[in-house]
Motif scaffolding. Sequence first.
Motif, PDB file in Angstrom:
ATOM      1  N   VAL A  31       1.566  -0.512   5.132  1.00  0.00           N
ATOM      2  CA  VAL A  31       1.052   0.693   5.774  1.00  0.00           C
ATOM      3  C   VAL A  31       2.016   1.090   6.884  1.00  0.00           C
ATOM      4  N   LEU A  32       2.426   2.350   6.895  1.00  0.00           N
ATOM      5  CA  LEU A  32       3.269   2.873   7.969  1.00  0.00           C
ATOM      6  C   LEU A  32       2.382   3.618   8.956  1.00  0.00           C
ATOM      7  N   VAL A  33       2.445   3.188  10.220  1.00  0.00           N
ATOM      8  CA  VAL A  33       1.657   3.807  11.282  1.00  0.00           C
ATOM      9  C   VAL A  33       2.590   4.540  12.229  1.00  0.00           C
ATOM     10  N   ARG A  41      -1.757   6.959  13.792  1.00  0.00           N
ATOM     11  CA  ARG A  41      -2.440   7.219  12.532  1.00  0.00           C
ATOM     12  C   ARG A  41      -1.635   6.627  11.380  1.00  0.00           C
ATOM     13  N   ILE A  42      -2.314   6.420  10.266  1.00  0.00           N
ATOM     14  CA  ILE A  42      -1.655   5.940   9.061  1.00  0.00           C
ATOM     15  C   ILE A  42      -0.912   7.111   8.430  1.00  0.00           C
ATOM     16  N   GLU A  43       0.399   6.995   8.374  1.00  0.00           N
ATOM     17  CA  GLU A  43       1.212   8.066   7.809  1.00  0.00           C
ATOM     18  C   GLU A  43       1.405   7.891   6.316  1.00  0.00           C
ATOM     19  N   LYS A  44       1.702   6.657   5.897  1.00  0.00           N
ATOM     20  CA  LYS A  44       1.929   6.399   4.485  1.00  0.00           C
ATOM     21  C   LYS A  44       1.389   5.021   4.118  1.00  0.00           C
ATOM     22  N   THR A  45       1.004   4.861   2.862  1.00  0.00           N
ATOM     23  CA  THR A  45       0.584   3.563   2.354  1.00  0.00           C
ATOM     24  C   THR A  45       1.256   3.295   1.019  1.00  0.00           C
ATOM     25  N   SER A  46       1.429   2.035   0.709  1.00  0.00           N
ATOM     26  CA  SER A  46       1.894   1.624  -0.613  1.00  0.00           C
ATOM     27  C   SER A  46       1.212   0.310  -0.954  1.00  0.00           C
ATOM     28  N   LEU A  58      11.177   1.960   1.113  1.00  0.00           N
ATOM     29  CA  LEU A  58      10.213   2.890   0.545  1.00  0.00           C
ATOM     30  C   LEU A  58       9.804   3.950   1.564  1.00  0.00           C
ATOM     31  N   PHE A  59       9.543   3.525   2.808  1.00  0.00           N
ATOM     32  CA  PHE A  59       9.097   4.463   3.836  1.00  0.00           C
ATOM     33  C   PHE A  59      10.252   5.209   4.486  1.00  0.00           C
ATOM     34  N   ASN A  60      11.494   4.786   4.148  1.00  0.00           N
ATOM     35  CA  ASN A  60      12.691   5.473   4.636  1.00  0.00           C
ATOM     36  C   ASN A  60      12.702   5.574   6.159  1.00  0.00           C
ATOM     37  N   VAL A  61      12.498   4.415   6.789  1.00  0.00           N
ATOM     38  CA  VAL A  61      12.506   4.359   8.255  1.00  0.00           C
ATOM     39  C   VAL A  61      13.596   3.397   8.697  1.00  0.00           C
ATOM     40  N   GLY A  62      13.959   3.513   9.956  1.00  0.00           N
ATOM     41  CA  GLY A  62      15.017   2.678  10.497  1.00  0.00           C
ATOM     42  C   GLY A  62      14.515   1.318  10.910  1.00  0.00           C
ATOM     43  N   ASN A  63      15.019   0.857  12.023  1.00  0.00           N
ATOM     44  CA  ASN A  63      14.708  -0.481  12.515  1.00  0.00           C
ATOM     45  C   ASN A  63      13.387  -0.459  13.273  1.00  0.00           C
TER      46      ASN A  63
END
Length: 494
Positions: A31-33, A41-46, A58-63
């Motif tokens: 879960v990406l918060v 908030r929850i932005e994305k889930t997988s 998957l979430f295409n985020v950095g560090n």
Amino acid sequence: MALIVDKQQIFLGRFISAPGPNDLLIREGAVLVSSTNGHGRIEKTSWTVRSSDEALRLFNVGNVSVIHSPMNGFFFPGFIDTHIHAPQYPNAGIFGKSTLLDWLTTYTFPLEASIGDEGPAAESAVVANGMPAEATNGQPNKKRKVEPLSRAKTVYDKVISRTLSYGTTTASYFATISVPATNVLADLAHTKGQRAYIGRVCMDHPETCPDFYRDETPEQTIGSAIESIEHIQNLDPKGNLLAPIVTPRFAPSCQAESLARLGQLAQDRNLRVQTHISENTGEVELVKTLFPDRRSYADVYDHAGLLTDRTILAHAIHLSDNEISTIVERKSKVSHCPASNSALGSGFCPVRKLLDAGIDVSLGTDVSGGYSVSMLESVRQACLVSRQLGYVNGGEKKWNIGVTEGLWLATVGGAKCVGMEGRLGGFEEGMFWDVQEIKLDDIDSAEQGVGCRGPVDIFGWENWEERVDKWVWNGDDRNVKRVWVGGRLVHERR
């Protein structure tokens, strides 16, 4: 502890929730918060991701930080306590053999009055070195007045910290009649990061309220309510984390004029309402005496404009069918407080009947009528009481509340009752990250000297439904490793 806020965090591992009364959802994934101004908030889930690297790609985020659930643990939505009396926390477990009305007089009103800024009860409270002045080491000591707001700060700081430690991320609090002390509760909840609905208690009926603990007039009741409401709204203008709630204690404590003006206040300012209804048979008879022109207890509130779709009615044990119909029509909610109902001998709330009628029902601890701030205890007691109710109704199993339904009442049911349906109680995208991290102990790690600090032993052959059952029936705050509200870490067990 300092509140920690990251702009983005990934939570990885096992996620368990109860989105429906018979639906225990157990998933593994990530879960990406994302947090903006502290409101995570929850932005994305997988539900296919199994590693940190995979989640980052998957979430295409950095560090960003990745937080893993324990191997023998899980993330679970924060509990929502829809009925708790913050100033009564020092009396948790103290009720003797009393029932509701004498319990109020003997234990509750004196304690609440001492946690304020005025009145004889507050003025006469004395301590010395944390004990009654006349009892320290068995020797008399010079009495000194308690600085009332200091007492409020101590009690309210403790009750917020304690409820957070048990995984309660949202609480609907009754305070006292004192505006400054109520504002202290709001300040502390806002600072410590708990999601809270806070109400300055309104009580002004000269026949039922003690002289040392009541408002003198309806004007004072309304004026003090407004003063506290505006303080709370200044702290959080959007009301996402902290919001006021109009709080007539219960019908017997308020004059009819005050009830009507509080109903108008709630309508004019679009505010939540919380109060008690039909907790005790003696209380129901008292309402009939005090309000002879009204058809029922529910009609007293309805006539005053206090039954709305933003109203939480605590207890609701002894409602008539007509009262249930009125509550359904007004879309008001019920907070079921099974531990308190049993402790004070008030009766069995027919939760299944209320649910079948279409009423949204949640759970409350009702401290200190309830003996524990633990919402797990409320879940347990809801299950047990439902079985007793089934027994006295000929052994019908339809009354039974199981573990999953109890957890649903404590999360999704609570979200419905506080007007946060779809925003609290689960792991769907867009929901606030109000979550507790649960850790269970397995005997293998205990044999190696690791763990075995909690009350739930896992042998390894239990499936996850069984492990959740064991957590509900045996767990406590020792199983709560961390707690987040709106993405902010607000509790961590060391």
